[in-house]
Design a protein around this motif. Structure first.
Motif, PDB file in Angstrom:
ATOM      1  N   GLY A 119      -0.867   5.649  -3.402  1.00  0.00           N
ATOM      2  CA  GLY A 119      -1.583   6.221  -2.486  1.00  0.00           C
ATOM      3  C   GLY A 119      -2.483   5.300  -1.623  1.00  0.00           C
ATOM      4  O   GLY A 119      -2.994   5.781  -0.603  1.00  0.00           O
ATOM      5  N   VAL A 120      -2.686   3.975  -2.127  1.00  0.00           N
ATOM      6  CA  VAL A 120      -3.701   3.231  -1.597  1.00  0.00           C
ATOM      7  C   VAL A 120      -2.844   1.805  -1.458  1.00  0.00           C
ATOM      8  O   VAL A 120      -2.032   1.694  -2.037  1.00  0.00           O
ATOM      9  CB  VAL A 120      -5.143   2.940  -2.231  1.00  0.00           C
ATOM     10  CG1 VAL A 120      -5.661   4.349  -1.644  1.00  0.00           C
ATOM     11  CG2 VAL A 120      -4.874   2.575  -3.387  1.00  0.00           C
ATOM     12  N   SER A 177     -11.481   2.764   8.253  1.00  0.00           N
ATOM     13  CA  SER A 177     -10.235   3.355   7.599  1.00  0.00           C
ATOM     14  C   SER A 177     -10.311   3.955   6.318  1.00  0.00           C
ATOM     15  O   SER A 177      -9.622   4.438   5.674  1.00  0.00           O
ATOM     16  CB  SER A 177      -9.195   1.998   7.379  1.00  0.00           C
ATOM     17  OG  SER A 177      -8.821   1.444   8.779  1.00  0.00           O
ATOM     18  N   GLY A 178     -11.685   3.806   5.911  1.00  0.00           N
ATOM     19  CA  GLY A 178     -12.185   4.334   4.598  1.00  0.00           C
ATOM     20  C   GLY A 178     -11.867   3.384   3.324  1.00  0.00           C
ATOM     21  O   GLY A 178     -11.680   3.752   2.530  1.00  0.00           O
ATOM     22  N   GLY A 179     -11.639   2.119   3.688  1.00  0.00           N
ATOM     23  CA  GLY A 179     -11.341   0.973   2.743  1.00  0.00           C
ATOM     24  C   GLY A 179     -12.968   0.382   2.429  1.00  0.00           C
ATOM     25  O   GLY A 179     -13.777   0.799   2.740  1.00  0.00           O
ATOM     26  N   LEU A 230      -7.495  -0.225   1.086  1.00  0.00           N
ATOM     27  CA  LEU A 230      -7.306   0.673   2.043  1.00  0.00           C
ATOM     28  C   LEU A 230      -6.275   1.653   1.931  1.00  0.00           C
ATOM     29  O   LEU A 230      -5.299   1.404   0.913  1.00  0.00           O
ATOM     30  CB  LEU A 230      -6.577  -0.184   3.288  1.00  0.00           C
ATOM     31  CG  LEU A 230      -7.507  -1.356   3.771  1.00  0.00           C
ATOM     32  CD1 LEU A 230      -6.668  -2.320   4.571  1.00  0.00           C
ATOM     33  CD2 LEU A 230      -8.541  -0.522   4.842  1.00  0.00           C
ATOM     34  N   PRO A 231      -6.240   2.755   2.604  1.00  0.00           N
ATOM     35  CA  PRO A 231      -5.045   3.822   2.519  1.00  0.00           C
ATOM     36  C   PRO A 231      -3.987   3.089   2.919  1.00  0.00           C
ATOM     37  O   PRO A 231      -3.848   2.336   3.811  1.00  0.00           O
ATOM     38  CB  PRO A 231      -5.492   4.939   3.749  1.00  0.00           C
ATOM     39  CG  PRO A 231      -7.071   4.733   3.899  1.00  0.00           C
ATOM     40  CD  PRO A 231      -7.416   3.080   3.695  1.00  0.00           C
ATOM     41  N   ALA A 232      -2.684   3.647   2.374  1.00  0.00           N
ATOM     42  CA  ALA A 232      -1.608   3.058   2.216  1.00  0.00           C
ATOM     43  C   ALA A 232      -1.221   2.718   3.870  1.00  0.00           C
ATOM     44  O   ALA A 232      -0.455   1.880   4.335  1.00  0.00           O
ATOM     45  CB  ALA A 232      -0.455   3.785   1.585  1.00  0.00           C
ATOM     46  N   THR A 233      -1.570   3.808   4.709  1.00  0.00           N
ATOM     47  CA  THR A 233      -1.060   3.660   6.221  1.00  0.00           C
ATOM     48  C   THR A 233      -1.783   2.587   6.980  1.00  0.00           C
ATOM     49  O   THR A 233      -1.585   2.317   7.937  1.00  0.00           O
ATOM     50  CB  THR A 233      -1.583   5.074   6.874  1.00  0.00           C
ATOM     51  OG1 THR A 233      -2.863   5.261   6.524  1.00  0.00           O
ATOM     52  CG2 THR A 233      -0.536   6.225   6.130  1.00  0.00           C
ATOM     53  N   ALA A 234      -3.011   2.140   6.162  1.00  0.00           N
ATOM     54  CA  ALA A 234      -3.516   1.015   6.934  1.00  0.00           C
ATOM     55  C   ALA A 234      -3.334  -0.465   6.238  1.00  0.00           C
ATOM     56  O   ALA A 234      -3.914  -1.343   6.597  1.00  0.00           O
ATOM     57  CB  ALA A 234      -5.099   1.228   6.868  1.00  0.00           C
ATOM     58  N   GLY A 287       0.459  -1.941  -4.358  1.00  0.00           N
ATOM     59  CA  GLY A 287       0.256  -0.503  -3.953  1.00  0.00           C
ATOM     60  C   GLY A 287       1.252   0.224  -3.380  1.00  0.00           C
ATOM     61  O   GLY A 287       2.266  -0.446  -3.616  1.00  0.00           O
ATOM     62  N   GLU A 288       1.013   1.021  -2.404  1.00  0.00           N
ATOM     63  CA  GLU A 288       2.088   2.018  -2.043  1.00  0.00           C
ATOM     64  C   GLU A 288       2.430   1.309  -0.577  1.00  0.00           C
ATOM     65  O   GLU A 288       1.780   1.367   0.385  1.00  0.00           O
ATOM     66  CB  GLU A 288       1.550   3.508  -1.802  1.00  0.00           C
ATOM     67  CG  GLU A 288       2.633   4.396  -1.418  1.00  0.00           C
ATOM     68  CD  GLU A 288       2.133   5.749  -1.332  1.00  0.00           C
ATOM     69  OE1 GLU A 288       1.480   5.984  -2.315  1.00  0.00           O
ATOM     70  OE2 GLU A 288       2.989   6.659  -0.712  1.00  0.00           O
TER      71      GLU A 288
END
Length: 419
Positions: A18-19, A67-69, A86-90, A188-189
């Motif tokens: 997920g991250v 980014s919430g990282g 970081l979130p996976a999308t970032a 990670g993802e």
């Protein structure tokens, strides 16, 4: 994969994460600091957070946190690392940020001056104003080792930090912060094909510079007992650290891991030899520990590395008495070896701790990176539990026999007024 500019890349996909973690390990640490520039590797780590030619100061922080990282960096004996989770999308944001500062950090006189102040304050807080500050990672090496590279204070002397110049920083960056001297790890993802393209896009145009030739830091093992005393006005009780040299963790991994098992059998858990005998039964020490690694635990450095026996004890008991009691337990293990249950317990403790630590994506990312940098095999982090489980009682007995009471360093910490 390895890019044309020499950057080694480790990809470790995990679809359940997920991250995503991104880390860059540079092959330079305290041990490579020039004479008269103690603390420079750590100071330079700070400078890498002061903006770049394309991003103003604090923008790196803002982009990660927006980014919430999370992010950080750390300086070790043989390497310096920088990482984001970081979130996976970032994931591309993390790659851009690491490539950006690898390409052109903003090194100015103003940034250097304020980071000298920051590092100096860190030393005052963590070493000078704290009981047992720097014990034993700063204070034991100058007793055990003779060369500047292995013995000096990696946190740095104030006069050396203040003497650092912008030209020193530019030379350090030019020599050590080249892609050919670094490992990028993504864990990670993520989609591997897409991340490969991103890595090439962001890092591919970082100019090639040859990696510096790493000198040998080898020096002879001690041929006698080397001793030192330090008076610590803040220490509430006496302490000591005994240091022995270790097998080369790269050339003799099994021999090194046998010492890790030995440290566990000696001091981990209430049933361990030193805890059950020296602390509980004989009541000679209030706290005791043993194992490889002068900082950051085992497997965090190349040769030469250190096996440390440390303890806190009351003022009425001489350090020599505690050390003699510990020597008896080590000699017993050298003569008779550990029991089967001690070996099983040591392997279980080591493996559980390794899996627990690396369950965290940030830690796992950095573990893959450090294994690739130090051992040229990132996958070794997954193989070590199997190797550890095969370490025999005889190998652990041999490790115990290498802790020679006549060839070691002994550092005593004395509270003010007790010596």
């Amino acid at each position: 994969m390895t890019l044309a500019n020499g950057l080694r890349v480790v990809l470790a996909p995990d679809d359940s994460a997920g991250v995503v973690g991104a880390a860059v390990h540079y092959d330079v640490g305290f041990r490579s600091e020039p004479l008269g520039r103690t603390g420079f590797a750590h100071l330079f780590e700070h400078l890498m957070f002061q903006g770049s030619e394309s991003l103003p100061k604090l923008e790196h922080f803002r982009l990660v946190q927006a980014s919430g990282g999370i992010f950080n960096g750390s300086t070790h004996t043989d390497y310096t690392d920088y990482f984001e989770v970081l979130p996976a999308t970032a994931v591309e944001r993390g790659l851009f940020l690491e490539a950006d500062r690898m390409r052109a950090p903003k090194i100015t006189a103003e940034n250097l001056a304020n980071q000298v102040d920051v590092v100096s304050e860190e030393i005052r807080l963590n070493v000078l104003s704290r009981p047992y500050g720097g014990f034993p990672w700063i204070t034991l090496p100058p007793v055990l080792f003779d060369t500047f590279a292995n013995a000096h204070d990696g946190y740095g002397a104030f006069e050396d930090l203040r003497a650092a110049t912008v030209e020193d920083c530019a030379d350090f960056f030019e020599k050590y912060y080249t892609p050919a001297n670094a490992v990028l790890t993504v864990c990670g993802e993520f989609d591997s094909d897409r991340v490969c393209d991103m890595v090439e896009h962001h890092f591919g145009d970082v100019p090639f510079r040859p990696a510096p030739l790493r000198p040998s830091f080898a020096e002879p093992w001690p041929d006698r007992v080397k001793e030192a005393d330090i008076t610590d006005p803040l220490a509430p009780a006496p302490a000591f650290a005994v240091g022995w040299r270790l097998p080369d963790p790269v050339a003799d991994l099994r021999g090194y891991l046998a010492h890790v098992a030995l440290g566990s059998i000696l001091s981990e858990g209430e049933a361990s030899r030193l805890q059950s005998v020296v602390v509980a039964r004989q009541q000679l020490a209030t706290e005791i520990w043993a194992g490889p690694g002068i900082m950051g635990g085992p497997l965090d450095a190349r040769d030469p590395d250190v096996f440390v026996l440390g303890a806190l004890h009351t003022p009425d008991i001489p350090a020599a008495e505690v050390i003699a009691a510990a020597d008896e337990q080590i000699a017993s293990l050298a003569a008779d070896g550990p029991t089967e249950s001690e070996c099983v317990r040591a392997a279980a403790r080591f493996t559980a701790a390794l899996y627990r630590e690396n369950d965290n994506i940030g830690t796992r990312t950095r573990s893959f990176g450090s294994m690739e940098l130090l051992h040229s095999r990132a996958e070794l982090i997954n193989e070590i539990p199997g190797i550890f489980a095969e370490i025999t009682p005889t190998e652990i007995a041999v490790a115990a026999s290498s802790l020679d009471p006549q060839r070691r360093a002994v550092l005593r910490i004395n509270p003010e007024g007790t010596r």
